[in-house]
Motif scaffolding. Structure first.
Motif, PDB file in Angstrom:
ATOM      1  N   CYS A 187      48.992  36.464  36.431  1.00 61.58           N
ATOM      2  CA  CYS A 187      48.223  36.867  37.239  1.00 61.58           C
ATOM      3  C   CYS A 187      46.863  35.814  36.993  1.00 61.58           C
ATOM      4  CB  CYS A 187      47.214  37.696  37.262  1.00 61.58           C
ATOM      5  SG  CYS A 187      45.985  37.950  38.242  1.00 61.58           S
ATOM      6  N   PRO A 188      46.137  34.470  38.510  1.00 62.72           N
ATOM      7  CA  PRO A 188      45.368  34.121  38.256  1.00 62.72           C
ATOM      8  C   PRO A 188      44.369  34.560  38.782  1.00 62.72           C
ATOM      9  CG  PRO A 188      46.569  33.756  40.437  1.00 62.72           C
ATOM     10  CD  PRO A 188      47.417  34.745  39.890  1.00 62.72           C
ATOM     11  N   ILE A 189      43.703  36.044  38.890  1.00 65.68           N
ATOM     12  CA  ILE A 189      43.052  36.888  39.055  1.00 65.68           C
ATOM     13  C   ILE A 189      42.868  37.085  37.110  1.00 65.68           C
ATOM     14  CG2 ILE A 189      40.897  38.040  40.438  1.00 65.68           C
ATOM     15  CD1 ILE A 189      43.443  37.839  42.118  1.00 65.68           C
ATOM     16  N   CYS A 190      43.290  37.996  36.322  1.00 73.14           N
ATOM     17  CA  CYS A 190      43.009  38.456  35.406  1.00 73.14           C
ATOM     18  C   CYS A 190      44.138  38.163  34.393  1.00 73.14           C
ATOM     19  CB  CYS A 190      43.371  40.719  35.858  1.00 73.14           C
ATOM     20  SG  CYS A 190      45.100  40.682  35.581  1.00 73.14           S
ATOM     21  N   GLY A 191      44.847  37.636  34.469  1.00 70.19           N
ATOM     22  CA  GLY A 191      45.602  36.529  33.361  1.00 70.19           C
ATOM     23  C   GLY A 191      46.529  37.478  33.047  1.00 70.19           C
ATOM     24  N   GLU A 192      46.957  38.676  33.312  1.00 67.45           N
ATOM     25  CA  GLU A 192      47.762  39.453  33.266  1.00 67.45           C
ATOM     26  C   GLU A 192      49.188  38.846  33.449  1.00 67.45           C
ATOM     27  OE1 GLU A 192      48.200  42.582  31.633  1.00 67.45           O
ATOM     28  OE2 GLU A 192      50.301  43.383  32.434  1.00 67.45           O
ATOM     29  N   ARG A 193      50.271  39.295  32.690  1.00 65.47           N
ATOM     30  CA  ARG A 193      52.007  38.923  33.168  1.00 65.47           C
ATOM     31  C   ARG A 193      52.435  39.738  33.539  1.00 65.47           C
ATOM     32  NH1 ARG A 193      54.537  37.987  27.974  1.00 65.47           N
ATOM     33  NH2 ARG A 193      56.206  36.464  28.831  1.00 65.47           N
ATOM     34  N   LEU A 194      53.066  39.395  34.646  1.00 66.43           N
ATOM     35  CA  LEU A 194      53.980  40.393  35.283  1.00 66.43           C
ATOM     36  C   LEU A 194      55.280  39.823  35.911  1.00 66.43           C
ATOM     37  CD1 LEU A 194      50.773  40.435  37.692  1.00 66.43           C
ATOM     38  CD2 LEU A 194      51.722  42.519  36.582  1.00 66.43           C
ATOM     39  N   THR A 195      55.609  41.031  35.550  1.00 69.66           N
ATOM     40  CA  THR A 195      57.682  40.366  36.326  1.00 69.66           C
ATOM     41  C   THR A 195      57.198  41.160  37.581  1.00 69.66           C
ATOM     42  OG1 THR A 195      58.156  41.118  34.185  1.00 69.66           O
ATOM     43  CG2 THR A 195      59.970  41.256  35.464  1.00 69.66           C
ATOM     44  N   LEU A 196      57.648  40.094  38.281  1.00 68.56           N
ATOM     45  CA  LEU A 196      58.148  39.975  39.741  1.00 68.56           C
ATOM     46  C   LEU A 196      59.439  40.673  40.514  1.00 68.56           C
ATOM     47  CD1 LEU A 196      57.073  36.597  41.166  1.00 68.56           C
ATOM     48  CD2 LEU A 196      55.956  38.228  40.811  1.00 68.56           C
ATOM     49  N   ARG A 197      59.137  41.876  41.678  1.00 64.59           N
ATOM     50  CA  ARG A 197      60.152  42.220  41.598  1.00 64.59           C
ATOM     51  C   ARG A 197      59.566  42.923  43.388  1.00 64.59           C
ATOM     52  NH1 ARG A 197      58.935  48.308  41.935  1.00 64.59           N
ATOM     53  NH2 ARG A 197      57.062  48.458  40.681  1.00 64.59           N
ATOM     54  N   LYS A 198      61.018  43.149  44.025  1.00 67.60           N
ATOM     55  CA  LYS A 198      60.449  42.796  45.270  1.00 67.60           C
ATOM     56  C   LYS A 198      60.865  43.945  45.747  1.00 67.60           C
ATOM     57  CE  LYS A 198      60.823  40.074  50.075  1.00 67.60           C
ATOM     58  NZ  LYS A 198      61.160  39.362  50.082  1.00 67.60           N
ATOM     59  N   THR A 199      59.928  45.268  46.606  1.00 69.69           N
ATOM     60  CA  THR A 199      59.811  46.079  46.760  1.00 69.69           C
ATOM     61  C   THR A 199      59.605  45.936  48.622  1.00 69.69           C
ATOM     62  OG1 THR A 199      57.288  46.437  47.975  1.00 69.69           O
ATOM     63  CG2 THR A 199      58.274  46.949  45.851  1.00 69.69           C
ATOM     64  N   ALA A 200      60.000  47.353  49.697  1.00 73.48           N
ATOM     65  CA  ALA A 200      59.753  46.870  51.403  1.00 73.48           C
ATOM     66  C   ALA A 200      58.308  46.652  51.325  1.00 73.48           C
ATOM     67  CB  ALA A 200      59.303  48.918  51.965  1.00 73.48           C
ATOM     68  N   ILE A 243      42.621  30.243  32.006  1.00 76.52           N
ATOM     69  CA  ILE A 243      42.637  30.104  33.134  1.00 76.52           C
ATOM     70  C   ILE A 243      40.821  29.935  33.578  1.00 76.52           C
ATOM     71  CG2 ILE A 243      42.058  31.077  35.940  1.00 76.52           C
ATOM     72  CD1 ILE A 243      44.649  32.708  34.370  1.00 76.52           C
ATOM     73  N   ARG A 244      40.261  30.008  32.964  1.00 76.86           N
ATOM     74  CA  ARG A 244      38.748  29.670  33.023  1.00 76.86           C
ATOM     75  C   ARG A 244      38.172  29.406  32.561  1.00 76.86           C
ATOM     76  NH1 ARG A 244      36.384  34.159  36.967  1.00 76.86           N
ATOM     77  NH2 ARG A 244      38.134  35.362  38.067  1.00 76.86           N
ATOM     78  N   GLY A 245      38.755  29.106  31.094  1.00 72.41           N
ATOM     79  CA  GLY A 245      38.282  27.705  30.275  1.00 72.41           C
ATOM     80  C   GLY A 245      36.711  28.429  29.346  1.00 72.41           C
ATOM     81  N   TYR A 246      36.838  29.721  29.144  1.00 73.00           N
ATOM     82  CA  TYR A 246      35.669  30.797  28.465  1.00 73.00           C
ATOM     83  C   TYR A 246      36.526  30.352  26.650  1.00 73.00           C
ATOM     84  CZ  TYR A 246      34.650  32.698  33.006  1.00 73.00           C
ATOM     85  OH  TYR A 246      33.919  33.159  34.049  1.00 73.00           O
ATOM     86  N   VAL A 247      36.141  30.884  25.899  1.00 70.94           N
ATOM     87  CA  VAL A 247      36.348  30.490  24.519  1.00 70.94           C
ATOM     88  C   VAL A 247      35.472  31.681  23.625  1.00 70.94           C
ATOM     89  CG1 VAL A 247      35.848  28.455  24.185  1.00 70.94           C
ATOM     90  CG2 VAL A 247      34.401  29.579  24.160  1.00 70.94           C
TER      91      VAL A 247
END
Ligand SMILES: [Zn+2]
Length: 136
Positions: A32-45, A71-75
């Protein structure tokens, strides 16, 4: 064939949607480019959803905060390990990785918290907890 509709992926951590990239498909693991979480994509209705990889584990929260910093360049500094411990404690007691430095256990304080995602580190040099730091 052109489809003007931009597809988006829902992130269950930051409760926001980000743009679906070409080449992804069901089962792809993306960050996720917003929070950094790793996500497995799933298609729903209702469209694409990301399922949290390694949900609730130390591996999940470490890869999320490392991903966000990248992503943000933080340390980080040496309080990182204490904060990771605090985050694990929050998961155990309150069911998710809420900010260990706040009393409220609400989605917007899921680490990295909403103020941090919104640019607090740029403003203050660090996040509320002192986990993420702007590069000196
Ligand atoms: Zn997210």
């Amino acid at each position: 064939m052109s489809d003007a509709k931009v597809e988006r992926v829902y992130c269950p951590v930051c409760l926001a949607k980000f743009k679906y990239s070409e080449g992804w498909s069901e089962g792809s693991v993306v960050v996720c480019p917003i929070c950094g979480e790793r996500l497995t994509l799933r298609k729903t209705a209702d469209g694409w959803i990301g399922d949290r990889v390694d949900r609730g584990t130390e591996k999940e929260i470490r890869s999320r905060i490392d991903g966000f910093a990248e992503i943000r360049g933080y340390v980080f500094n040496d309080v990182k390990e204490d904060i990771v411990e605090g985050l694990l404690g929050k998961y155990k007691r309150f069911g998710d990785f809420y900010c260990p430095c706040r009393m409220e256990h609400v989605p917007e304080y899921q680490c990295p918290c909403k103020p941090t995602r919104g640019g607090d580190v740029e403003k203050n040099g660090k996040c509320h907890c002192g986990l993420f730091w702007k590069k000196a």
